[in-house]
Design a protein around this motif. Structure first.
Motif, PDB file in Angstrom:
ATOM      1  N   LEU A 138      45.433  79.899  81.276  1.00 52.45           N
ATOM      2  CA  LEU A 138      44.926  79.483  79.967  1.00 52.45           C
ATOM      3  C   LEU A 138      45.530  78.156  79.524  1.00 52.45           C
ATOM      4  N   ALA A 139      46.844  77.961  79.813  1.00 49.29           N
ATOM      5  CA  ALA A 139      47.503  76.724  79.401  1.00 49.29           C
ATOM      6  C   ALA A 139      46.900  75.523  80.108  1.00 49.29           C
ATOM      7  N   LEU A 140      46.616  75.669  81.406  1.00 48.50           N
ATOM      8  CA  LEU A 140      46.006  74.564  82.147  1.00 48.50           C
ATOM      9  C   LEU A 140      44.601  74.268  81.630  1.00 48.50           C
ATOM     10  N   GLU A 141      43.861  75.311  81.284  1.00 49.34           N
ATOM     11  CA  GLU A 141      42.486  75.131  80.811  1.00 49.34           C
ATOM     12  C   GLU A 141      42.443  74.444  79.458  1.00 49.34           C
ATOM     13  N   PHE A 142      43.245  74.935  78.508  1.00 47.87           N
ATOM     14  CA  PHE A 142      43.149  74.408  77.152  1.00 47.87           C
ATOM     15  C   PHE A 142      43.923  73.108  76.965  1.00 47.87           C
ATOM     16  N   LYS A 143      44.938  72.862  77.781  1.00 44.72           N
ATOM     17  CA  LYS A 143      45.624  71.577  77.666  1.00 44.72           C
ATOM     18  C   LYS A 143      44.690  70.443  78.087  1.00 44.72           C
ATOM     19  N   LYS A 144      43.852  70.704  79.081  1.00 42.30           N
ATOM     20  CA  LYS A 144      42.882  69.698  79.495  1.00 42.30           C
ATOM     21  C   LYS A 144      41.870  69.433  78.390  1.00 42.30           C
ATOM     22  N   GLU A 145      41.485  70.496  77.636  1.00 37.17           N
ATOM     23  CA  GLU A 145      40.514  70.336  76.569  1.00 37.17           C
ATOM     24  C   GLU A 145      41.089  69.600  75.365  1.00 37.17           C
ATOM     25  N   LEU A 146      42.429  69.568  75.246  1.00 42.70           N
ATOM     26  CA  LEU A 146      43.043  68.878  74.111  1.00 42.70           C
ATOM     27  C   LEU A 146      42.657  67.409  74.068  1.00 42.70           C
ATOM     28  N   LEU A 147      42.372  66.827  75.224  1.00 43.82           N
ATOM     29  CA  LEU A 147      42.027  65.419  75.281  1.00 43.82           C
ATOM     30  C   LEU A 147      40.675  65.134  74.624  1.00 43.82           C
ATOM     31  N   ASP A 148      39.772  66.135  74.663  1.00 46.05           N
ATOM     32  CA  ASP A 148      38.412  65.914  74.156  1.00 46.05           C
ATOM     33  C   ASP A 148      38.099  66.718  72.899  1.00 46.05           C
ATOM     34  N   ASN A 149      38.860  67.757  72.601  1.00 44.89           N
ATOM     35  CA  ASN A 149      38.544  68.667  71.496  1.00 44.89           C
ATOM     36  C   ASN A 149      39.790  68.949  70.669  1.00 44.89           C
ATOM     37  N   PRO A 150      39.927  68.312  69.507  1.00 44.94           N
ATOM     38  CA  PRO A 150      41.113  68.548  68.674  1.00 44.94           C
ATOM     39  C   PRO A 150      41.266  70.000  68.236  1.00 44.94           C
ATOM     40  N   GLU A 151      40.158  70.749  68.115  1.00 46.76           N
ATOM     41  CA  GLU A 151      40.234  72.151  67.684  1.00 46.76           C
ATOM     42  C   GLU A 151      40.935  73.026  68.721  1.00 46.76           C
ATOM     43  N   ALA A 152      40.948  72.552  69.961  1.00 44.27           N
ATOM     44  CA  ALA A 152      41.612  73.322  71.010  1.00 44.27           C
ATOM     45  C   ALA A 152      43.121  73.379  70.801  1.00 44.27           C
ATOM     46  N   ASN A 153      43.657  72.499  69.973  1.00 42.16           N
ATOM     47  CA  ASN A 153      45.099  72.485  69.726  1.00 42.16           C
ATOM     48  C   ASN A 153      45.575  73.794  69.100  1.00 42.16           C
ATOM     49  N   GLN A 154      44.763  74.351  68.189  1.00 42.56           N
ATOM     50  CA  GLN A 154      45.134  75.613  67.540  1.00 42.56           C
ATOM     51  C   GLN A 154      45.162  76.750  68.555  1.00 42.56           C
ATOM     52  N   ILE A 155      44.160  76.762  69.442  1.00 43.84           N
ATOM     53  CA  ILE A 155      44.135  77.810  70.474  1.00 43.84           C
ATOM     54  C   ILE A 155      45.311  77.623  71.434  1.00 43.84           C
ATOM     55  N   PHE A 156      45.577  76.377  71.788  1.00 42.52           N
ATOM     56  CA  PHE A 156      46.699  76.082  72.688  1.00 42.52           C
ATOM     57  C   PHE A 156      48.019  76.556  72.085  1.00 42.52           C
ATOM     58  N   SER A 157      48.168  76.402  70.763  1.00 47.91           N
ATOM     59  CA  SER A 157      49.374  76.850  70.076  1.00 47.91           C
ATOM     60  C   SER A 157      49.481  78.372  70.087  1.00 47.91           C
ATOM     61  N   LEU A 158      48.346  79.091  69.881  1.00 44.91           N
ATOM     62  CA  LEU A 158      48.357  80.557  69.924  1.00 44.91           C
ATOM     63  C   LEU A 158      48.700  81.068  71.317  1.00 44.91           C
ATOM     64  N   ILE A 159      48.218  80.368  72.352  1.00 44.53           N
ATOM     65  CA  ILE A 159      48.546  80.763  73.725  1.00 44.53           C
ATOM     66  C   ILE A 159      50.048  80.619  73.967  1.00 44.53           C
ATOM     67  N   GLY A 160      50.611  79.515  73.478  1.00 43.71           N
ATOM     68  CA  GLY A 160      52.050  79.320  73.626  1.00 43.71           C
ATOM     69  C   GLY A 160      52.847  80.364  72.885  1.00 43.71           C
ATOM     70  N   GLU A 161      52.438  80.704  71.661  1.00 41.56           N
ATOM     71  CA  GLU A 161      53.144  81.723  70.876  1.00 41.56           C
ATOM     72  C   GLU A 161      53.048  83.086  71.550  1.00 41.56           C
ATOM     73  N   ALA A 162      51.866  83.439  72.073  1.00 37.45           N
ATOM     74  CA  ALA A 162      51.691  84.723  72.746  1.00 37.45           C
ATOM     75  C   ALA A 162      52.614  84.843  73.955  1.00 37.45           C
ATOM     76  N   TYR A 163      52.687  83.771  74.723  1.00 35.22           N
ATOM     77  CA  TYR A 163      53.583  83.801  75.893  1.00 35.22           C
ATOM     78  C   TYR A 163      55.046  83.867  75.454  1.00 35.22           C
ATOM     79  N   ASP A 164      55.395  83.142  74.397  1.00 32.29           N
ATOM     80  CA  ASP A 164      56.768  83.128  73.903  1.00 32.29           C
ATOM     81  C   ASP A 164      57.217  84.527  73.482  1.00 32.29           C
ATOM     82  N   VAL A 165      56.297  85.320  72.952  1.00 35.00           N
ATOM     83  CA  VAL A 165      56.626  86.681  72.520  1.00 35.00           C
ATOM     84  C   VAL A 165      56.641  87.647  73.700  1.00 35.00           C
ATOM     85  N   LEU A 166      55.573  87.669  74.477  1.00 37.21           N
ATOM     86  CA  LEU A 166      55.427  88.686  75.528  1.00 37.21           C
ATOM     87  C   LEU A 166      56.330  88.439  76.732  1.00 37.21           C
ATOM     88  N   SER A 167      56.781  87.207  76.938  1.00 37.33           N
ATOM     89  CA  SER A 167      57.687  86.938  78.061  1.00 37.33           C
ATOM     90  C   SER A 167      59.137  87.281  77.725  1.00 37.33           C
TER      91      SER A 167
END
Length: 351
Positions: free
Chosen positions: A27-56
């Motif tokens: 997911l991180a590889l997919e949405f980090k690439k989208e950050l270049l073209d879609n600013p809204e993807a930043n919020q999803i990218f942040s949720l992915i990071g938070e989810a990993y930070d908790v579950l790991s």
């Protein structure tokens, strides 16, 4: 209802730690690439990071499994205290870099493509990766005279070199390296000669490194850009003054008058008589003269009386400027002790 971290990573609640890592990576590889073209993807990218930070994190995951996001972020009581409220640091790129070790997980691959590793071919035809040998370090002891004036130091080395075009046969040969010495060069400075080590078909030659060291001097010690020397003087010179004769490194003779009383810790500083400043040549540091006062092993009773009177007068005057009173008492005693033949002649006039 709170955030479902398992749902964000698209994994079941019984997922193993390896499954959590795989899900985050994809997911991180997919949405980090989208950050270049879609600013809204930043919020999803942040949720992915938070989810990993908790579950790991095993303890955070256990709190989340039992109390959900609300309990995790408010804190819950535990046997040995209270689990503090969790707050994501809010920097998904930091989580990304912590996971991949870089902000670009393909950095190593790209580096290999732009700077391919050097390969060598062995006698049997197989190829191997050529690694650079460890640096060969030699101390280079310089006299203060060499450091003061600078120049070129010739150093002889012996190394293995190729003797055929196929670069498979080597023999020991001698080589002279010219080491540049700048005036005022600092101790511990490393002067590097790249790839001057032994040649070998399977490795890249090592760098030859010379490390500057100061050779001891009979008079001076280098302290940064300053020169320090220690002079022994008698108690008489310490109290009455003296002149220190200094033979400088550049072959001059200077005479430094000492008019102050030499007390413990006293230093005489002579400006611009030190070592050349490497970054501000031809400016120089200072010469610092320190002193060892040699006390007499025996003091006659008459001398003790003179000093006793001097200290007594100082006390009567309030205890100030003792050394000046002592100087006057010693000088007066010297005048009174001059032998008759050495006294200044005088004329008696009759009227």
């Amino acid at each position: 209802m709170g955030i479902d971290y398992y749902g964000i990573l698209q994994i079941p609640r019984n997922s193993a730690d390896l499954d959590i890592k795989k899900a985050y990576r994809n997911l991180a590889l997919e949405f980090k690439k989208e950050l270049l073209d879609n600013p809204e993807a930043n919020q999803i990218f942040s949720l992915i990071g938070e989810a990993y930070d908790v579950l790991s994190h095993p303890l955070r995951r256990a709190i989340f499994d039992q109390y959900g996001e609300e309990g995790l972020k408010k804190g819950v009581p535990m046997v040995d205290g209270c689990f503090p409220a969790y707050h994501y640091h809010g920097d998904p790129l930091a989580t990304y870099k912590d996971f991949f070790g870089t902000t670009s997980p393909y950095a190593d691959l790209l580096d290999v493509l732009s700077n391919p590793p050097l390969l060598c071919e062995l006698a049997d035809g197989t190829k191997c990766l050529r690694k650079k040998q460890e640096p060969i370090k030699h101390p280079l002891h310089l006299t203060l005279h060499e450091v003061y004036f600078g120049g070129v130091k010739k150093m002889k080395i012996h190394r293995l070199v190729f003797t055929n075009d196929e670069r498979t046969v080597t023999e020991v040969k001698e080589k002279i390296l010219n080491v540049p010495i700048k005036p005022g060069i600092k101790a511990k400075t490393e002067i590097v000669f790249p790839d001057e080590g032994d040649q070998n078909p399977a490795t890249i030659p090592a760098d030859v490194v010379f490390i500057i060291e100061d050779r001891p001097h009979e008079t001076f010690v280098r302290d940064g850009d300053n020169l320090v020397m220690t002079v022994s003087v008698s108690l008489e010179d310490a109290l009455l003054g003296t002149t220190v004769t200094v033979k400088t490194i550049d072959h001059r003779v200077i005479r430094v008058p000492i008019t102050d009383v030499i007390s413990p810790g006293y230093e005489k500083i002579v400006e611009n008589e030190g070592m050349p400043k490497l970054e501000d040549y031809p400016e120089k540091g200072n010469l610092i003269i320190r002193f060892n006062v040699a006390f007499p092993t025996y003091l006659p009773k008459t001398c003790k009386e003179i000093f006793r009177k001097g200290f007594h007068l100082c006390k009567l005057e309030g205890g100030g400027i003792q050394h000046e009173v002592i100087n006057k008492m010693v000088l007066a005693d010297k005048i009174l002790r001059v032998v008759p033949d050495e006294q200044i002649p005088f004329v008696i006039r009759h009227y």
